[in-house]
Design a protein around this motif. Structure first.
Motif, PDB file in Angstrom:
ATOM      1  N   SER A  36       0.832  -1.208   0.000  1.00 24.01           N
ATOM      2  CA  SER A  36       0.000   0.000   0.000  1.00 24.01           C
ATOM      3  C   SER A  36       0.860   1.249   0.000  1.00 24.01           C
ATOM      4  CB  SER A  36      -0.932  -0.008   1.216  1.00 24.01           C
ATOM      5  OG  SER A  36      -1.838  -1.085   1.147  1.00 24.01           O
ATOM      6  N   TRP A  37       1.888   1.249   0.822  1.00 22.81           N
ATOM      7  CA  TRP A  37       2.783   2.407   0.859  1.00 22.81           C
ATOM      8  C   TRP A  37       3.587   2.524  -0.432  1.00 22.81           C
ATOM      9  CZ3 TRP A  37       5.027   2.732   6.552  1.00 22.81           C
ATOM     10  CH2 TRP A  37       3.967   3.086   7.409  1.00 22.81           C
ATOM     11  N   LEU A  38       3.952   1.390  -1.043  1.00 23.30           N
ATOM     12  CA  LEU A  38       4.663   1.431  -2.320  1.00 23.30           C
ATOM     13  C   LEU A  38       3.754   2.012  -3.407  1.00 23.30           C
ATOM     14  CD1 LEU A  38       7.031   0.766  -4.192  1.00 23.30           C
ATOM     15  CD2 LEU A  38       6.096  -1.559  -4.433  1.00 23.30           C
ATOM     16  N   LEU A  42       4.609   5.286  -5.560  1.00 27.68           N
ATOM     17  CA  LEU A  42       4.679   5.284  -7.017  1.00 27.68           C
ATOM     18  C   LEU A  42       3.745   6.317  -7.622  1.00 27.68           C
ATOM     19  CD1 LEU A  42       4.818   1.433  -7.693  1.00 27.68           C
ATOM     20  CD2 LEU A  42       6.700   3.071  -7.902  1.00 27.68           C
ATOM     21  N   SER A  43       2.656   6.620  -6.912  1.00 28.54           N
ATOM     22  CA  SER A  43       1.671   7.576  -7.417  1.00 28.54           C
ATOM     23  C   SER A  43       1.944   9.000  -6.975  1.00 28.54           C
ATOM     24  CB  SER A  43       0.262   7.169  -6.951  1.00 28.54           C
ATOM     25  OG  SER A  43      -0.066   5.874  -7.401  1.00 28.54           O
ATOM     26  N   SER A  44       2.563   9.188  -5.796  1.00 31.15           N
ATOM     27  CA  SER A  44       2.730  10.541  -5.241  1.00 31.15           C
ATOM     28  C   SER A  44       4.120  10.843  -4.719  1.00 31.15           C
ATOM     29  CB  SER A  44       1.719  10.764  -4.109  1.00 31.15           C
ATOM     30  OG  SER A  44       0.417  10.774  -4.615  1.00 31.15           O
ATOM     31  N   GLN A  45       5.052   9.931  -4.887  1.00 31.60           N
ATOM     32  CA  GLN A  45       6.439  10.103  -4.454  1.00 31.60           C
ATOM     33  C   GLN A  45       6.548  10.578  -2.993  1.00 31.60           C
ATOM     34  OE1 GLN A  45       5.606  11.279  -7.849  1.00 31.60           O
ATOM     35  NE2 GLN A  45       6.143   9.152  -8.242  1.00 31.60           N
ATOM     36  N   GLU A  46       7.239  11.703  -2.783  1.00 31.20           N
ATOM     37  CA  GLU A  46       7.542  12.141  -1.415  1.00 31.20           C
ATOM     38  C   GLU A  46       6.302  12.514  -0.610  1.00 31.20           C
ATOM     39  OE1 GLU A  46       7.684  15.825  -3.998  1.00 31.20           O
ATOM     40  OE2 GLU A  46       8.448  13.759  -4.124  1.00 31.20           O
ATOM     41  N   ILE A  48       4.101  10.749   0.256  1.00 33.22           N
ATOM     42  CA  ILE A  48       3.762   9.635   1.136  1.00 33.22           C
ATOM     43  C   ILE A  48       3.961  10.005   2.594  1.00 33.22           C
ATOM     44  CG2 ILE A  48       6.064   8.603   1.123  1.00 33.22           C
ATOM     45  CD1 ILE A  48       4.725   5.869   1.160  1.00 33.22           C
ATOM     46  N   ILE A  49       4.786  11.018   2.854  1.00 32.01           N
ATOM     47  CA  ILE A  49       5.010  11.454   4.234  1.00 32.01           C
ATOM     48  C   ILE A  49       3.708  11.865   4.900  1.00 32.01           C
ATOM     49  CG2 ILE A  49       5.497  13.853   3.638  1.00 32.01           C
ATOM     50  CD1 ILE A  49       7.228  11.732   6.363  1.00 32.01           C
ATOM     51  N   TYR A  50       2.750  12.401   4.123  1.00 32.04           N
ATOM     52  CA  TYR A  50       1.461  12.795   4.689  1.00 32.04           C
ATOM     53  C   TYR A  50       0.696  11.572   5.195  1.00 32.04           C
ATOM     54  CZ  TYR A  50       1.757  17.616   2.968  1.00 32.04           C
ATOM     55  OH  TYR A  50       2.120  18.923   2.749  1.00 32.04           O
ATOM     56  N   LEU A  51       0.680  10.502   4.408  1.00 30.38           N
ATOM     57  CA  LEU A  51      -0.027   9.286   4.818  1.00 30.38           C
ATOM     58  C   LEU A  51       0.634   8.652   6.033  1.00 30.38           C
ATOM     59  CD1 LEU A  51      -2.134   7.047   4.424  1.00 30.38           C
ATOM     60  CD2 LEU A  51      -0.553   5.977   2.785  1.00 30.38           C
ATOM     61  N   ILE A 126      -6.106  11.896   0.116  1.00 37.30           N
ATOM     62  CA  ILE A 126      -6.167  12.527   1.436  1.00 37.30           C
ATOM     63  C   ILE A 126      -7.607  12.765   1.891  1.00 37.30           C
ATOM     64  CG2 ILE A 126      -5.936  14.879   0.517  1.00 37.30           C
ATOM     65  CD1 ILE A 126      -4.315  15.558   3.057  1.00 37.30           C
ATOM     66  N   SER A 127      -8.520  13.048   0.948  1.00 38.72           N
ATOM     67  CA  SER A 127      -9.916  13.262   1.336  1.00 38.72           C
ATOM     68  C   SER A 127     -10.553  11.976   1.854  1.00 38.72           C
ATOM     69  CB  SER A 127     -10.719  13.781   0.134  1.00 38.72           C
ATOM     70  OG  SER A 127     -10.256  15.054  -0.259  1.00 38.72           O
ATOM     71  N   TYR A 128     -10.077  10.836   1.361  1.00 35.74           N
ATOM     72  CA  TYR A 128     -10.648   9.554   1.759  1.00 35.74           C
ATOM     73  C   TYR A 128     -10.073   9.071   3.089  1.00 35.74           C
ATOM     74  CZ  TYR A 128     -12.461   9.478  -2.990  1.00 35.74           C
ATOM     75  OH  TYR A 128     -13.123   9.805  -4.148  1.00 35.74           O
ATOM     76  N   TYR A 129      -8.728   9.042   3.193  1.00 37.31           N
ATOM     77  CA  TYR A 129      -8.173   8.499   4.438  1.00 37.31           C
ATOM     78  C   TYR A 129      -8.361   9.450   5.614  1.00 37.31           C
ATOM     79  CZ  TYR A 129      -3.635  11.021   3.800  1.00 37.31           C
ATOM     80  OH  TYR A 129      -2.636  11.963   3.648  1.00 37.31           O
ATOM     81  N   THR A 130      -8.549  10.740   5.346  1.00 37.16           N
ATOM     82  CA  THR A 130      -8.841  11.665   6.442  1.00 37.16           C
ATOM     83  C   THR A 130     -10.188  11.343   7.078  1.00 37.16           C
ATOM     84  OG1 THR A 130      -7.513  13.457   5.492  1.00 37.16           O
ATOM     85  CG2 THR A 130      -9.224  14.084   7.063  1.00 37.16           C
TER      86      THR A 130
END
Length: 508
Positions: A36-38, A42-46, A48-51, A126-130
């Motif tokens: 999931s993190w990969l 791959l979709s948003s690069q750096e 990922i720090i937000y997630l 971000i709108s979904y996981y928030t």
């Protein structure tokens, strides 16, 4: 890397499934987290720090809420958790919108100093996981669930790769435990999951991406079209949105099913709805469930609302109290719904549009009941049911016409242009613009839509297509499988003359 990309369907998903199958059961939750993190990277690069930061924050805050005995301390931790989550969402997604609004309001004042908004990249999903994270913290605060000490489970719950882009938005208690169960990959789940993925790709590539050509042309040159052509564009966009969004959710649910994970359904034949309220119980169900659970019910049962309810009921009666309470509870729901879709005024107005319609349903309920009682007409008759469905279609098409517009001025201009020279003859062959699609494309749209309509009718009657198909004899079953595969390969809108169409709801 969208769910409709070859890289996802042919490489990422199969490779992840093979690795998941081969490793021991106890390591599978870690594999889901890593994949999931990969996928996010791959979709948003750096970004990922937000997630990762949100996951660590939510994990820790939930433990602190659960550990605290004092109601005030628990509430303080909850407030801190939600403030950071929604503060981050507002910052990365709405900063330019708010600053632009301030600029517009303040324009022309001598003391006004223009504010410049920096370009902020929006992290994937971000709108979904928030919303999932906020829901989990509220469930812990209300003591409906225990704070989870398994960091991997929280990580996958918030970042599970098949649902990070377009949902569905799940409640913790509905899905979380599945992520650490380590369920084995079995043939039935592979077959059913792949079939659902194929069906989703059929809706996306055969129907939605062709309709995009019509919709994009009319909205890009809205001043050149009027009458029935604009109305057709509104209908086409509604159909495009349904085929793409439900199709990509099919891909999400099918991908999860391969791993033995069941995600909540997001659609239930919405175009059979007989009212605006019923439509929203059938459309984007997971968002509606979130809004109902975490905004509507808390507002309805709050001390302030209950106090208002008692006062209004005592002074003006039961129906007046229902109207007032509905307004108090529905207003934040629909303002949030509109703003959640994005930092544009047309989305906010879209939310207000449905707020007005739902309030009218509540206000006019006694008059409607009195009408049927006085006339003696059966409101459940086929005539009235068909009438209500057609009326709801008009409501839906009108709403989506505004939803798709690039601005409020364009939305109103297009809406008014429908009544300028409207004639069904505009839609006849020879009169209708070609919209850069040929007769074969039109045939694919019509036949594809008819197939989806048939499936929805079957579901509405309680027949599940996959279960029905699995019960057929093997030759027919495999003929249907291969028919679906080749229809996507042969009739899908891609290749020369077609531009890849991004997933609509991924931008929200």
């Amino acid at each position: 890397m969208g769910y409709n990309d070859v890289m996802y369907l042919a490489i990422f998903l199969p490779v992840t499934a093979v690795i998941y199958k081969l490793i021991p059961k106890k390591y599978r939750p870690a594999a889901l987290t890593a994949s999931s993190w990969l996928y996010f990277y791959l979709s948003s690069q750096e970004l990922i720090i937000y997630l990762i930061a949100a996951t660590v924050w939510v994990y820790g805050i939930a433990l602190l809420i659960g550990k605290s005995q004092s109601p005030k301390v628990r509430k303080a931790w909850l407030t801190a958790g939600l403030t950071v989550l929604f503060g981050t969402l507002l910052y990365v997604k709405y900063t330019n919108f708010f600053i632009g609004t301030i600029n517009h309001v303040m324009a022309g004042r001598e003391s006004f100093i223009p504010l410049q908004a920096q370009k902020i990249l929006v992290p994937l999903g971000i709108s979904y996981y928030t919303l999932e994270a906020a829901g989990y913290l509220l469930e812990v605060y209300w003591q409906r669930v225990e704070p989870d000490r398994n960091f991997l489970r929280i990580s996958v719950f918030l970042g599970f790769f098949p649902q990070i882009m377009e949902g569905p938005i799940a409640r913790y208690q509905d899905t979380a435990m599945q992520f650490t169960a380590g369920t084995d990959i079995v043939p039935d789940n592979i077959v059913n999951g792949c079939f659902r993925i194929l069906y989703g790709m059929f809706k996306k590539l055969v129907i939605a991406d062709r309709l995009y050509l019509v919709v994009n042309e009319v909205y890009s040159h809205s001043g050149s079209y009027h009458g029935a052509v604009v109305a057709l564009a509104g209908v086409c966009y509604t159909l495009q949105l349904y085929m793409e969004f439900s199709g990509m959710v099919d891909v999400s649910l099918g991908s999860a099913q391969i791993f033995g994970i069941t995600l909540p359904e997001n659609f239930r034949q919405p175009f059979f709805s007989q009212s605006a309220s019923e439509f929203w119980r059938r459309w984007h169900i997971s968002l509606g469930t979130w809004l109902k659970t975490y905004i509507f019910y808390p507002v309805t049962t709050s001390k302030m609302t209950m106090k208002v309810n008692r006062k209004v009921r005592k002074k003006w009666g039961k129906h007046a109290a229902k109207v007032v309470v509905s307004f108090l509870a529905l207003t934040p729901v629909w303002l949030f719904n509109g703003l959640w879709h994005g930092p544009q005024w047309n989305y906010i107005c879209y939310g207000i549009y449905y707020l007005v319609l739902l309030m009218l349903e509540v206000i006019l309920e006694p008059a409607k009941n009195a009408f049927y009682k006085k006339t003696g007409w059966d409101k459940k008759s086929h005539f009235f049911q068909a009438f209500r469905v057609l009326r709801t279609w008009i409501i839906i098409f009108t709403g989506e016409l505004f939803f798709r517009a690039n601005s409020q001025s364009q939305a109103w201009s297009m809406f008014k242009s429908i009544f300028h020279g409207f004639s069904p003859a505009q839609l006849l062959p020879g009169n209708l613009p070609d919209f850069y699609i040929g007769s074969a494309d039109v045939a694919a749209i019509i036949v594809g839509t008819a197939i989806v309509l048939g499936v929805d009718i079957a579901r509405e009657r309680g027949v599940h297509p996959i279960a029905w198909m699995r019960s057929r004899r093997q030759p027919l079953r495999w003929a249907l499988y291969y028919g679906l595969i080749f229809s996507v390969i042969i009739f899908g809108a891609y290749g020369t003359g077609y531009m890849p169409v991004d997933m609509i709801y991924a931008q929200f």
